[in-house]
Design a protein around this motif. Structure first.
Motif, short mmCIF file in Angstrom:
data_model
loop_
_atom_site.label_atom_id
_atom_site.label_comp_id
_atom_site.label_asym_id
_atom_site.label_seq_id
_atom_site.Cartn_x
_atom_site.Cartn_y
_atom_site.Cartn_z
N ILE A 128 -56.92 12.11 52.04
CA ILE A 128 -55.99 12.21 50.93
C ILE A 128 -55.39 10.83 50.66
O ILE A 128 -55.08 10.08 51.59
N CYS A 129 -55.21 10.49 49.40
CA CYS A 129 -54.59 9.21 49.05
C CYS A 129 -53.23 9.07 49.75
O CYS A 129 -52.47 10.03 49.82
N PRO A 130 -52.90 7.88 50.24
CA PRO A 130 -51.61 7.68 50.92
C PRO A 130 -50.44 7.97 49.98
O PRO A 130 -50.53 7.77 48.77
N ILE A 131 -49.33 8.39 50.56
CA ILE A 131 -48.16 8.71 49.75
C ILE A 131 -47.62 7.46 49.05
O ILE A 131 -47.15 7.52 47.91
N GLU A 132 -47.68 6.31 49.73
CA GLU A 132 -47.14 5.08 49.13
C GLU A 132 -47.93 4.69 47.88
O GLU A 132 -47.36 4.36 46.84
N GLU A 133 -49.26 4.72 47.98
CA GLU A 133 -50.08 4.38 46.83
C GLU A 133 -50.00 5.45 45.74
O GLU A 133 -50.13 5.13 44.55
#
Length: 273
Positions: A128-133
Motif C-alpha cells: 500500500i502507498c505510504p501514508i506520507e506520500e
C-alpha cells in the motif's frame, strides 16, 4: 490501521476478477507496484467508500516493461498522459497506472516503495502507498469539484502516531505553505486533537512564514494555483500574464503536457457559471 482490504471495487464480478488477475499478473511479471486510492485510504483510516477503478502506483521507468509483460495476458495499456498517468484496459474496465500527479509534483520514486505498507487487497498480498506520500499527493487536489482536505484530516487523525513527519516535510519542500495550510485546517476540524501534529513541525512552519513575511515579495510573476487546480487558475495564465508554475523550469511539465491536461477538462470551452 492494519485491516485486510477485501471490499470489491465494483458490484460487477467481472470487474473484481479483472482487478484480482491484474494484481496477480503484475506480481508474476515482477513489476513493482503499490495500491493507492480508496484502498490505501481505507487501510489507514478504516473508512470505506465505493470506487469505480483500481489505482496502482508504479515507477515511470517501468511503464514500457509493464506494457510488454501484460501482452501475454491479453491486456492493453495506454500512456494516457505522459507526465503522470497510464491505463490498463479489459473491455469496459480499467486500472489506473500512476507514476506522478496531475501537476507533475508527486513523482513516484524508490522512497515510496521503501516505506510502502504490506496489506491484502482482493485476497492478494500487495504493498500500500505510504501514508506520507498519500498525504503529499492529496494535498494538491483542490479542484472546484474535488477537494481532498477531509481525506488528509482523516489520515492525520488515524495515522499521526506512526507517521514520519520529517519525511513529510521534506516531501513538501518547497511547497511547505501548502502543508502548513492543511495542518492549520486539521486543528480547526479537530480542536481536541491539534496536538497530534508535532509542535516542532508547527513551530518550524510558523518560523518560515514569519521569515517570508519579513522579506520582500517574490520577484517572479508566477501563479502556483495551477499546482492545485488545472481549471480554476487558467484565467491567471491566459488573461493576467502569470507564469504557469507547472512548466519547466522549475516545474516538471512541458507546455505540451499542460495543454493536453487542460484539454481533458470536462466542459472545457463551455460556459462556466
Amino acid at each position: 490501521m492494519q485491516t485486510p482490504l477485501t471490499q470489491t471495487v465494483s458490484e460487477d464480478d467481472t470487474a473484481s476478477a479483472f482487478y484480482q488477475d491484474m494484481l496477480r499478473s503484475l506480481i508474476a511479471a515482477e513489476i513493482p507496484f503499490m495500491v493507492g486510492g480508496a484502498y490505501a485510504f481505507s487501510h489507514f483510516t478504516g473508512i470505506t467508500r465505493p470506487t469505480k477503478d483500481l489505482d496502482l502506483f508504479i515507477l515511470r521507468n517501468d511503464f514500457e516493461r509493464l506494457t510488454e509483460s501484460m501482452k501475454p495476458y491479453g491486456y492493453e495499456t495506454e500512456l494516457t498522459y505522459p507526465h503522470w498517468l497510464g491505463k490498463i484496459h479489459s473491455g469496459e474496465h480499467f486500472v489506473d497506472l500512476i507514476f506522478s500527479s496531475g501537476n507533475g509534483i508527486a513523482e513516484v520514486d524508490q522512497n515510496w516503495f521503501r516505506h510502502a505498507v504490506p496489506a491484502e487487497v482482493l485476497g492478494v498480498p500487495v504493498l500500500i502507498c505510504p501514508i506520507e506520500e498519500t498525504i503529499w499527493s492529496k494535498a494538491f487536489i483542490m479542484e472546484r469539484e474535488r477537494f481532498d482536505g477531509a481525506d488528509i484530516a482523516h489520515l492525520i487523525r488515524t495515522g499521526s502516531a506512526g507517521m514520519d513527519w520529517q519525511r513529510l516535510l521534506q516531501r513538501f519542500d518547497p511547497h511547505w505553505r501548502l502543508l502548513f495550510s492543511h495542518l492549520v485546517l486539521f486543528g480547526f476540524v479537530y480542536p481536541d486533537h491539534h496536538n497530534l501534529v508535532p509542535h516542532w513541525l508547527m513551530n518550524t512552519l510558523m518560523e518560515r512564514l514569519r521569515a517570508e513575511m519579513e522579506s520582500g515579495p517574490a520577484a517572479e510573476h508566477v501563479c502556483q494555483g495551477t499546482l492545485l487546480s488545472r481549471a480554476q487558475y487558467l484565467p491567471d495564465i491566459e488573461r493576467w500574464g502569470y507564469r504557469d508554475a507547472r512548466l519547466l523550469p522549475p516545474g516538471t511539465m512541458t507546455a505540451e503536457d499542460a495543454e493536453s491536461w487542460t484539454e481533458a477538462i470536462e466542459g472545457r470551452g463551455d460556459k462556466q457559471d
